[in-house]
Design a protein around this motif. Structure first.
Motif, PDB file in Angstrom:
ATOM      1  N   PHE A  87       4.011  -2.058   3.668  1.00  0.00           N
ATOM      2  CA  PHE A  87       3.275  -1.306   4.684  1.00  0.00           C
ATOM      3  C   PHE A  87       1.796  -1.689   4.720  1.00  0.00           C
ATOM      4  O   PHE A  87       1.062  -1.231   5.585  1.00  0.00           O
ATOM      5  N   GLY A  88       1.368  -2.520   3.764  1.00  0.00           N
ATOM      6  CA  GLY A  88      -0.033  -2.905   3.720  1.00  0.00           C
ATOM      7  C   GLY A  88      -0.409  -4.000   4.691  1.00  0.00           C
ATOM      8  O   GLY A  88      -1.591  -4.286   4.879  1.00  0.00           O
ATOM      9  N   THR A  89       0.589  -4.623   5.334  1.00  0.00           N
ATOM     10  CA  THR A  89       0.289  -5.744   6.232  1.00  0.00           C
ATOM     11  C   THR A  89      -0.507  -5.313   7.460  1.00  0.00           C
ATOM     12  O   THR A  89      -1.203  -6.136   8.062  1.00  0.00           O
ATOM     13  N   LEU A  90      -0.419  -4.037   7.837  1.00  0.00           N
ATOM     14  CA  LEU A  90      -1.135  -3.552   9.018  1.00  0.00           C
ATOM     15  C   LEU A  90      -2.537  -3.040   8.677  1.00  0.00           C
ATOM     16  O   LEU A  90      -3.286  -2.668   9.574  1.00  0.00           O
ATOM     17  N   MET A  91      -2.880  -2.985   7.398  1.00  0.00           N
ATOM     18  CA  MET A  91      -4.196  -2.515   6.983  1.00  0.00           C
ATOM     19  C   MET A  91      -5.131  -3.709   6.788  1.00  0.00           C
ATOM     20  O   MET A  91      -4.689  -4.817   6.467  1.00  0.00           O
ATOM     21  N   PRO A  92      -6.439  -3.519   6.976  1.00  0.00           N
ATOM     22  CA  PRO A  92      -7.382  -4.625   6.768  1.00  0.00           C
ATOM     23  C   PRO A  92      -7.381  -5.098   5.317  1.00  0.00           C
ATOM     24  O   PRO A  92      -7.071  -4.327   4.398  1.00  0.00           O
ATOM     25  N   VAL A 107       0.445   8.125   3.762  1.00  0.00           N
ATOM     26  CA  VAL A 107       0.612   7.639   2.388  1.00  0.00           C
ATOM     27  C   VAL A 107       1.096   6.191   2.387  1.00  0.00           C
ATOM     28  O   VAL A 107       0.557   5.343   1.659  1.00  0.00           O
ATOM     29  N   LEU A 108       2.089   5.896   3.203  1.00  0.00           N
ATOM     30  CA  LEU A 108       2.667   4.552   3.215  1.00  0.00           C
ATOM     31  C   LEU A 108       1.653   3.500   3.627  1.00  0.00           C
ATOM     32  O   LEU A 108       1.584   2.417   3.027  1.00  0.00           O
ATOM     33  N   PHE A 109       0.832   3.821   4.627  1.00  0.00           N
ATOM     34  CA  PHE A 109      -0.093   2.820   5.144  1.00  0.00           C
ATOM     35  C   PHE A 109      -1.424   2.817   4.401  1.00  0.00           C
ATOM     36  O   PHE A 109      -1.921   1.750   4.015  1.00  0.00           O
ATOM     37  N   LEU A 110      -2.019   3.999   4.182  1.00  0.00           N
ATOM     38  CA  LEU A 110      -3.301   4.036   3.478  1.00  0.00           C
ATOM     39  C   LEU A 110      -3.142   3.589   2.021  1.00  0.00           C
ATOM     40  O   LEU A 110      -4.074   3.049   1.430  1.00  0.00           O
ATOM     41  N   GLY A 111      -1.978   3.852   1.441  1.00  0.00           N
ATOM     42  CA  GLY A 111      -1.716   3.402   0.078  1.00  0.00           C
ATOM     43  C   GLY A 111      -1.237   1.967  -0.005  1.00  0.00           C
ATOM     44  O   GLY A 111      -0.998   1.457  -1.101  1.00  0.00           O
ATOM     45  N   LYS A 112      -1.087   1.314   1.148  1.00  0.00           N
ATOM     46  CA  LYS A 112      -0.549  -0.057   1.190  1.00  0.00           C
ATOM     47  C   LYS A 112       0.713  -0.150   0.334  1.00  0.00           C
ATOM     48  O   LYS A 112       0.879  -1.033  -0.503  1.00  0.00           O
ATOM     49  N   VAL A 113       1.600   0.809   0.543  1.00  0.00           N
ATOM     50  CA  VAL A 113       2.801   0.901  -0.286  1.00  0.00           C
ATOM     51  C   VAL A 113       3.692  -0.316  -0.056  1.00  0.00           C
ATOM     52  O   VAL A 113       3.935  -0.730   1.080  1.00  0.00           O
ATOM     53  N   ASN A 114       4.154  -0.861  -1.148  1.00  0.00           N
ATOM     54  CA  ASN A 114       5.068  -2.003  -1.121  1.00  0.00           C
ATOM     55  C   ASN A 114       6.361  -1.546  -1.777  1.00  0.00           C
ATOM     56  O   ASN A 114       6.422  -1.411  -2.994  1.00  0.00           O
ATOM     57  N   LEU A 115       7.378  -1.275  -0.978  1.00  0.00           N
ATOM     58  CA  LEU A 115       8.609  -0.699  -1.499  1.00  0.00           C
ATOM     59  C   LEU A 115       9.641  -1.771  -1.802  1.00  0.00           C
ATOM     60  O   LEU A 115      10.081  -2.481  -0.893  1.00  0.00           O
ATOM     61  N   PRO A 116      10.023  -1.913  -3.072  1.00  0.00           N
ATOM     62  CA  PRO A 116      11.137  -2.801  -3.384  1.00  0.00           C
ATOM     63  C   PRO A 116      12.452  -2.112  -3.057  1.00  0.00           C
ATOM     64  O   PRO A 116      12.580  -0.895  -3.198  1.00  0.00           O
ATOM     65  N   GLY A 117      13.414  -2.840  -2.615  1.00  0.00           N
ATOM     66  CA  GLY A 117      14.708  -2.251  -2.289  1.00  0.00           C
ATOM     67  C   GLY A 117      15.806  -3.282  -2.297  1.00  0.00           C
ATOM     68  O   GLY A 117      15.598  -4.445  -2.675  1.00  0.00           O
ATOM     69  N   VAL A 118      16.980  -2.860  -1.908  1.00  0.00           N
ATOM     70  CA  VAL A 118      18.128  -3.746  -1.848  1.00  0.00           C
ATOM     71  C   VAL A 118      18.874  -3.513  -0.545  1.00  0.00           C
ATOM     72  O   VAL A 118      18.788  -2.447   0.060  1.00  0.00           O
ATOM     73  N   PRO A 158      -8.285  -1.006  -0.116  1.00  0.00           N
ATOM     74  CA  PRO A 158      -7.608  -1.114  -1.417  1.00  0.00           C
ATOM     75  C   PRO A 158      -6.142  -0.690  -1.354  1.00  0.00           C
ATOM     76  O   PRO A 158      -5.757   0.142  -0.531  1.00  0.00           O
ATOM     77  N   ALA A 159      -5.336  -1.283  -2.225  1.00  0.00           N
ATOM     78  CA  ALA A 159      -3.955  -0.828  -2.407  1.00  0.00           C
ATOM     79  C   ALA A 159      -4.009   0.363  -3.364  1.00  0.00           C
ATOM     80  O   ALA A 159      -3.857   0.214  -4.579  1.00  0.00           O
ATOM     81  N   ILE A 160      -4.248   1.542  -2.811  1.00  0.00           N
ATOM     82  CA  ILE A 160      -4.543   2.734  -3.610  1.00  0.00           C
ATOM     83  C   ILE A 160      -3.397   3.037  -4.579  1.00  0.00           C
ATOM     84  O   ILE A 160      -2.220   2.998  -4.204  1.00  0.00           O
ATOM     85  N   ALA A 161      -3.738   3.350  -5.820  1.00  0.00           N
ATOM     86  CA  ALA A 161      -2.741   3.547  -6.882  1.00  0.00           C
ATOM     87  C   ALA A 161      -1.905   4.799  -6.635  1.00  0.00           C
ATOM     88  O   ALA A 161      -2.335   5.754  -5.979  1.00  0.00           O
ATOM     89  N   TRP A 162      -0.707   4.830  -7.202  1.00  0.00           N
ATOM     90  CA  TRP A 162       0.274   5.881  -6.937  1.00  0.00           C
ATOM     91  C   TRP A 162      -0.174   7.306  -7.297  1.00  0.00           C
ATOM     92  O   TRP A 162       0.267   8.260  -6.639  1.00  0.00           O
ATOM     93  N   PRO A 163      -1.042   7.544  -8.298  1.00  0.00           N
ATOM     94  CA  PRO A 163      -1.421   8.946  -8.543  1.00  0.00           C
ATOM     95  C   PRO A 163      -2.125   9.616  -7.363  1.00  0.00           C
ATOM     96  O   PRO A 163      -2.160  10.847  -7.276  1.00  0.00           O
ATOM     97  N   TYR A 164      -2.698   8.826  -6.441  1.00  0.00           N
ATOM     98  CA  TYR A 164      -3.430   9.395  -5.311  1.00  0.00           C
ATOM     99  C   TYR A 164      -2.547   9.669  -4.093  1.00  0.00           C
ATOM    100  O   TYR A 164      -3.033  10.211  -3.094  1.00  0.00           O
ATOM    101  N   TYR A 165      -1.285   9.288  -4.133  1.00  0.00           N
ATOM    102  CA  TYR A 165      -0.434   9.411  -2.946  1.00  0.00           C
ATOM    103  C   TYR A 165      -0.339  10.859  -2.453  1.00  0.00           C
ATOM    104  O   TYR A 165      -0.446  11.135  -1.257  1.00  0.00           O
ATOM    105  N   VAL A 166      -0.108  11.781  -3.385  1.00  0.00           N
ATOM    106  CA  VAL A 166       0.025  13.196  -2.983  1.00  0.00           C
ATOM    107  C   VAL A 166      -1.292  13.710  -2.393  1.00  0.00           C
ATOM    108  O   VAL A 166      -1.287  14.455  -1.407  1.00  0.00           O
ATOM    109  N   PHE A 167      -2.410  13.313  -2.976  1.00  0.00           N
ATOM    110  CA  PHE A 167      -3.713  13.725  -2.445  1.00  0.00           C
ATOM    111  C   PHE A 167      -3.881  13.256  -0.999  1.00  0.00           C
ATOM    112  O   PHE A 167      -4.340  14.020  -0.134  1.00  0.00           O
ATOM    113  N   ILE A 168      -3.498  12.017  -0.709  1.00  0.00           N
ATOM    114  CA  ILE A 168      -3.608  11.485   0.652  1.00  0.00           C
ATOM    115  C   ILE A 168      -2.723  12.279   1.604  1.00  0.00           C
ATOM    116  O   ILE A 168      -3.170  12.752   2.657  1.00  0.00           O
ATOM    117  N   GLY A 169      -1.441  12.422   1.256  1.00  0.00           N
ATOM    118  CA  GLY A 169      -0.505  13.123   2.126  1.00  0.00           C
ATOM    119  C   GLY A 169      -0.878  14.578   2.343  1.00  0.00           C
ATOM    120  O   GLY A 169      -0.774  15.107   3.453  1.00  0.00           O
TER     121      GLY A 169
END
Length: 543
Positions: free
Chosen positions: A502-507, A474-485, A511-522
């Motif tokens: 996490f998208g820096t390692l993907m070509p 999910v983190l890599f295929l979704g090119k997840v960009n997590l904001p934090g502190v 696509p930066a797949i949208a959040w509704p698809y995360y559960v489907f991927i995982g």
């Protein structure tokens, strides 16, 4: 502050105070007969179906819905977000006939006990840990909105006074402490019966808000139609741009969270995870008297979702029209605060207090259920098997109450971090709140589907590896960009924003797949990996 406004605030304050006293009183009264962990966790299977239905609706309609969904309507000026409700209905039908019966049949209190029966303790421990972490993060993000309403009140009472992260923090602390108090004592019965009141209050508040905002728009419905006629307000959107090459059009569709494909695939899998493999939701269903009534409550709650989400989006769109027609220079720049600003500044006295109580109701409803589910899962999955195997019922209830308080403190920390992130980026809260659930819940759904759909596939060790790889996918295929502190101590203690991309390692073409698809991927990755391995002879007997 004028005398009139002072009296108005006093009336609103009395209304809100009465609400808190009633909710806490009901919570304490409901928990007076909790003599066993089953009473604390499942209410003795004696909750009527209509109360279960209201509790499910209240849990779904968190503060992220009450303030966040109008923010989506205000920002997008469309009903596109509502199409995700289609998936929630489809998912509930699947859950009702796939998951509910096994949970009742094997008399589980924590649903992750089912994984122990089916696969073994390692799978159960991993799944329960994902739930504990995901639910603390998910509800913690939503609790940020507890700070929002109090910040808007603060600005109203003290115009020009600075608003800092500390202002949000105390609002978060107040809501969490009150909710933790009555949940720790009352257990699931306190959750369900207070949810019933909170659901009624929330629904009444949003209906009244729709009529009030419309009444405040010069020109009424005619002006609303004129303003929105230039916007694409349709509910069903494909996200496909036929003018682009196939690859670019597909990429654009997958990056858009509000499309019909996201509704049919992404939202369906997301809801299957949140309502079928999440202790928070399923625990409510298990309080019903039998399987049939549990199923009925679940499916009916899905049908109720559609008009509810349309109403909240309508509030946001009407607010956009309201401030287009009569601009307000003091309107907050953060979309999440717009509805709260309108409530505080333009709602009638008394009604304003009721609607503020409605905002608090949504926050407390979702938080109380999460706290009870977290405590139940921790006690059944970790405390009783590992920490104190010989614990008596009273010791287990005491431990459940202590763990409820601990999880409440953890939520305060997460909510404060979420407040800081939103302040820095001005993102709307819905993608952040639901996206957090997507990171690990796909793995949960994948292993539960393996358990109910197969008989001789999956083993206790391979499942753990498959679940962890599902999260990574999910983190890599979704090119997840997590904001934090992060905390920095030089020259003094302060927060500093960090970013995990996490998208820096993907070509670049991926696509930066949208959040509704995360559960489907995982879910897909976990299921396909785990099904490769047959059950070992040392694994538990098949169901």
């Amino acid at each position: 502050m004028s005398g009139a406004s002072g009296w108005g605030l006093a009336i609103d304050g009395v209304v809100i105070l009465l609400y808190f006293l009633v909710i806490v009183g009901i919570g304490l009264y409901a928990g007076r007969n909790n003599k066993s962990l089953q009473d604390f966790a499942l209410g003795g299977h004696k909750i009527p179906w209509w109360a279960v239905l209201a509790s499910i609706v209240a849990a779904e309609t968190s503060a992220a819905t009450f303030l966040g969904t109008p923010a989506e309507g205000f920002k997008t000026r469309s009903f596109a977000y509502a199409q995700l409700a289609i998936g929630t209905v489809l998912a509930r039908i699947i859950i009702a006939w796939l998951f509910i019966a096994p949970y009742f049949r094997y008399k589980v209190q924590s649903i992750y006990e089912f994984l122990t029966i089916r696969f073994g303790p390692r799978t159960k421990d991993t799944a329960s840990s994902i739930f504990l972490l995901g639910r603390v993060l998910g509800i913690g993000v939503r609790l940020y909105l507890g700070g929002v309403i109090l910040v808007v009140i603060w600005r109203f009472l003290f115009p020009g006074a600075p608003v800092t992260l500390e202002t949000y923090f105390w609002g978060i602390v107040f809501i969490t402490l009150v909710t933790t108090f009555y949940t720790a004592i009352g257990g699931i019965k306190a959750v369900v019966w207070t949810d019933l009141i909170q659901a009624c209050l929330m629904l009444g508040a949003v209906v009244f808000a729709l009529f009030t905002i419309l009444n405040h728009i010069p020109g009424g419905l005619g002006e609303v139609h004129r303003q929105l006629s230039t916007q694409d307000t349709s509910m069903f959107q494909t996200g496909w741009d036929a003018a682009k090459p196939f690859g670019d059009a597909l990429r654009g569709m997958l990056e858009n969270p509000y499309t019909i494909m996201a509704a049919l695939i992404g939202s369906t899998f997301l809801t299957m995870a949140t309502h079928g493999t999440d202790q928070d939701m399923v625990q409510r269903m298990l309080t019903a008297e039998n399987v049939a009534k549990s199923r009925f409550s679940l499916v009916l709650s899905g049908l109720a979702d559609i008009p509810i989400v349309l109403a909240f989006l309508g509030v946001g769109m009407l607010l956009w029209v309201r401030y287009q027609v009569t601009p307000d220079s003091s309107l907050p720049s953060a979309h999440n605060e717009v509805f709260a600003y309108y409530i505080i500044h333009e709602m009638p006295v008394g009604i304003r207090g009721i609607i503020i109580a409605g905002v608090f109701a949504t926050m407390m409803g979702s938080t109380s259920a999460a706290l009870n589910a977290l405590a139940t899962a921790f006690i059944r999955d970790f405390y009783q098997p590992y920490i104190r195997p010989q614990a008596t019922e009273q010791q287990s209830i005491r431990a459940a109450r202590i763990s409820t308080a601990v999880f409440g403190l953890l939520m305060i920390l997460v909510a404060t971090g979420a407040a800081y992130t939103v302040l820095e980026t001005n993102i709307t809260i819905i993608p952040l709140a639901l996206g957090v659930l997507g990171y690990g819940y796909g793995s949960l759904l994948g292993v539960f589907l393996l358990g109910v759909l197969t008989e001789k596939r999956g083993n206790d060790v391979a499942n753990v590896v498959a679940m962890l790889l599902g999260v990574v996918a999910v983190l890599f295929l979704g090119k997840v960009n997590l904001p934090g502190v992060s905390l920095h101590f030089q020259p003094d203690l302060h927060f500093q924003p960090v970013n995990w991309d996490f998208g820096t390692l993907m070509p670049a073409w991926w696509p930066a797949i949208a959040w509704p698809y995360y559960v489907f991927i995982g879910c897909t990755v976990t299921f396909l990996l785990a099904i490769l391995f047959p059950r070992r002879e040392s694994d538990p007997a098949q169901l």
